[in-house]
Write a protein that holds these residues in place. Structure first.
Motif, PDB file in Angstrom:
ATOM      1  N   VAL A  21       0.839  -1.209   0.000  1.00  0.00           N
ATOM      2  CA  VAL A  21       0.000   0.000   0.000  1.00  0.00           C
ATOM      3  C   VAL A  21       0.869   1.251   0.000  1.00  0.00           C
ATOM      4  O   VAL A  21       0.603   2.212  -0.739  1.00  0.00           O
ATOM      5  CB  VAL A  21      -0.975  -0.009   1.205  1.00  0.00           C
ATOM      6  N   VAL A  22       1.925   1.263   0.805  1.00  0.00           N
ATOM      7  CA  VAL A  22       2.837   2.414   0.843  1.00  0.00           C
ATOM      8  C   VAL A  22       3.517   2.596  -0.512  1.00  0.00           C
ATOM      9  O   VAL A  22       3.620   3.717  -1.030  1.00  0.00           O
ATOM     10  CB  VAL A  22       3.877   2.246   1.980  1.00  0.00           C
ATOM     11  N   ALA A  23       3.972   1.517  -1.122  1.00  0.00           N
ATOM     12  CA  ALA A  23       4.640   1.620  -2.427  1.00  0.00           C
ATOM     13  C   ALA A  23       3.671   2.126  -3.498  1.00  0.00           C
ATOM     14  O   ALA A  23       4.025   2.997  -4.303  1.00  0.00           O
ATOM     15  CB  ALA A  23       5.206   0.265  -2.825  1.00  0.00           C
ATOM     16  N   LEU A  24       2.447   1.590  -3.507  1.00  0.00           N
ATOM     17  CA  LEU A  24       1.460   2.050  -4.496  1.00  0.00           C
ATOM     18  C   LEU A  24       1.061   3.508  -4.252  1.00  0.00           C
ATOM     19  O   LEU A  24       0.901   4.278  -5.202  1.00  0.00           O
ATOM     20  CB  LEU A  24       0.230   1.143  -4.466  1.00  0.00           C
ATOM     21  N   SER A  25       0.907   3.895  -2.992  1.00  0.00           N
ATOM     22  CA  SER A  25       0.564   5.292  -2.685  1.00  0.00           C
ATOM     23  C   SER A  25       1.685   6.236  -3.115  1.00  0.00           C
ATOM     24  O   SER A  25       1.434   7.311  -3.664  1.00  0.00           O
ATOM     25  CB  SER A  25       0.307   5.464  -1.192  1.00  0.00           C
ATOM     26  N   GLY A  26       2.913   5.835  -2.859  1.00  0.00           N
ATOM     27  CA  GLY A  26       4.055   6.650  -3.287  1.00  0.00           C
ATOM     28  C   GLY A  26       4.111   6.782  -4.795  1.00  0.00           C
ATOM     29  O   GLY A  26       4.374   7.854  -5.343  1.00  0.00           O
ATOM     30  N   GLY A  27       3.858   5.665  -5.496  1.00  0.00           N
ATOM     31  CA  GLY A  27       3.840   5.710  -6.963  1.00  0.00           C
ATOM     32  C   GLY A  27       2.724   6.591  -7.489  1.00  0.00           C
ATOM     33  O   GLY A  27       2.914   7.365  -8.442  1.00  0.00           O
ATOM     34  N   ALA A  28       1.543   6.493  -6.858  1.00  0.00           N
ATOM     35  CA  ALA A  28       0.414   7.332  -7.283  1.00  0.00           C
ATOM     36  C   ALA A  28       0.716   8.812  -7.040  1.00  0.00           C
ATOM     37  O   ALA A  28       0.417   9.671  -7.876  1.00  0.00           O
ATOM     38  CB  ALA A  28      -0.861   6.911  -6.549  1.00  0.00           C
ATOM     39  N   LEU A  30       3.664  10.203  -6.951  1.00  0.00           N
ATOM     40  CA  LEU A  30       4.671  10.602  -7.938  1.00  0.00           C
ATOM     41  C   LEU A  30       4.026  10.865  -9.293  1.00  0.00           C
ATOM     42  O   LEU A  30       4.320  11.880  -9.951  1.00  0.00           O
ATOM     43  CB  LEU A  30       5.752   9.525  -8.038  1.00  0.00           C
ATOM     44  N   LEU A  31       3.137   9.962  -9.714  1.00  0.00           N
ATOM     45  CA  LEU A  31       2.437  10.168 -10.992  1.00  0.00           C
ATOM     46  C   LEU A  31       1.566  11.423 -10.958  1.00  0.00           C
ATOM     47  O   LEU A  31       1.490  12.160 -11.939  1.00  0.00           O
ATOM     48  CB  LEU A  31       1.589   8.941 -11.329  1.00  0.00           C
ATOM     49  N   TRP A  32       0.913  11.686  -9.825  1.00  0.00           N
ATOM     50  CA  TRP A  32       0.089  12.891  -9.693  1.00  0.00           C
ATOM     51  C   TRP A  32       0.944  14.152  -9.834  1.00  0.00           C
ATOM     52  O   TRP A  32       0.573  15.084 -10.533  1.00  0.00           O
ATOM     53  CB  TRP A  32      -0.635  12.876  -8.349  1.00  0.00           C
ATOM     54  N   ARG A  33       2.105  14.180  -9.183  1.00  0.00           N
ATOM     55  CA  ARG A  33       2.990  15.356  -9.275  1.00  0.00           C
ATOM     56  C   ARG A  33       3.518  15.537 -10.703  1.00  0.00           C
ATOM     57  O   ARG A  33       3.610  16.661 -11.193  1.00  0.00           O
ATOM     58  CB  ARG A  33       4.142  15.241  -8.289  1.00  0.00           C
ATOM     59  N   ILE A  34       3.862  14.438 -11.362  1.00  0.00           N
ATOM     60  CA  ILE A  34       4.337  14.528 -12.746  1.00  0.00           C
ATOM     61  C   ILE A  34       3.212  15.029 -13.649  1.00  0.00           C
ATOM     62  O   ILE A  34       3.419  15.882 -14.515  1.00  0.00           O
ATOM     63  CB  ILE A  34       4.882  13.161 -13.215  1.00  0.00           C
ATOM     64  N   GLY A  35       2.001  14.518 -13.432  1.00  0.00           N
ATOM     65  CA  GLY A  35       0.853  14.970 -14.220  1.00  0.00           C
ATOM     66  C   GLY A  35       0.551  16.446 -14.002  1.00  0.00           C
ATOM     67  O   GLY A  35       0.244  17.180 -14.945  1.00  0.00           O
ATOM     68  N   ARG A  36       0.650  16.900 -12.752  1.00  0.00           N
ATOM     69  CA  ARG A  36       0.419  18.315 -12.458  1.00  0.00           C
ATOM     70  C   ARG A  36       1.464  19.202 -13.145  1.00  0.00           C
ATOM     71  O   ARG A  36       1.133  20.232 -13.725  1.00  0.00           O
ATOM     72  CB  ARG A  36       0.439  18.537 -10.947  1.00  0.00           C
ATOM     73  N   ALA A  37       2.722  18.784 -13.095  1.00  0.00           N
ATOM     74  CA  ALA A  37       3.779  19.544 -13.766  1.00  0.00           C
ATOM     75  C   ALA A  37       3.552  19.564 -15.279  1.00  0.00           C
ATOM     76  O   ALA A  37       3.763  20.594 -15.937  1.00  0.00           O
ATOM     77  CB  ALA A  37       5.148  18.954 -13.433  1.00  0.00           C
ATOM     78  N   ALA A  38       3.106  18.443 -15.835  1.00  0.00           N
ATOM     79  CA  ALA A  38       2.841  18.383 -17.284  1.00  0.00           C
ATOM     80  C   ALA A  38       1.673  19.299 -17.656  1.00  0.00           C
ATOM     81  O   ALA A  38       1.719  19.977 -18.686  1.00  0.00           O
ATOM     82  CB  ALA A  38       2.545  16.945 -17.710  1.00  0.00           C
ATOM     83  N   ARG A  39       0.633  19.348 -16.825  1.00  0.00           N
ATOM     84  CA  ARG A  39      -0.497  20.259 -17.088  1.00  0.00           C
ATOM     85  C   ARG A  39      -0.062  21.709 -17.035  1.00  0.00           C
ATOM     86  O   ARG A  39      -0.467  22.522 -17.863  1.00  0.00           O
ATOM     87  CB  ARG A  39      -1.628  20.007 -16.086  1.00  0.00           C
TER      88      ARG A  39
END
Length: 115
Positions: A21-28, A30-39
């Protein structure tokens, strides 16, 4: 080498699930921050394209001309200003007798004190 288990199967399974759960939350996250930067980057690129090409007017918002149209207007104004400065320069120096400087020199000679 020893096994890293507690010896209780339910606690071992809970530890594995918590780690997952911690690994998946961290990955999510990270993806959210990358998506926000891309937007944000896409929005800035969109703003740049609007500034470059200009925008049409719409209700309540005046249109803006693009960069090339503005540069063209600046260049045309520069040519007009250069012609005006040239005409002013013509009037400030003695020349064929028709400039403002020539007229001022004639007036000065007419009213000069005879000494």
């Amino acid at each position: 080498m020893s096994d890293a288990t507690t010896g209780v199967a339910s606690i071992d399974a809970a530890a594995v699930w918590c780690g997952a759960v911690v690994a998946l939350s961290g990955g999510a996250a990270l993806l959210w921050r990358i998506g926000r930067a891309a937007r944000r980057l896409a929005h800035r690129i969109d703003d740049f394209a609007d500034d470059w090409q200009g925008t049409e007017s719409r209700p309540g918002v005046p249109g803006r001309s693009g960069v090339m149209a503005r540069l063209d207007a600046i260049e045309r104004q520069g040519a007009t200003t250069a012609a005006r400065v040239e005409r002013i320069e013509h009037e400030l120096h003695p020349n064929s007798g028709s400039s403002l400087r020539d007229a001022l020199d004639r007036v000065e000679q007419h009213f000069a004190d005879p000494e």
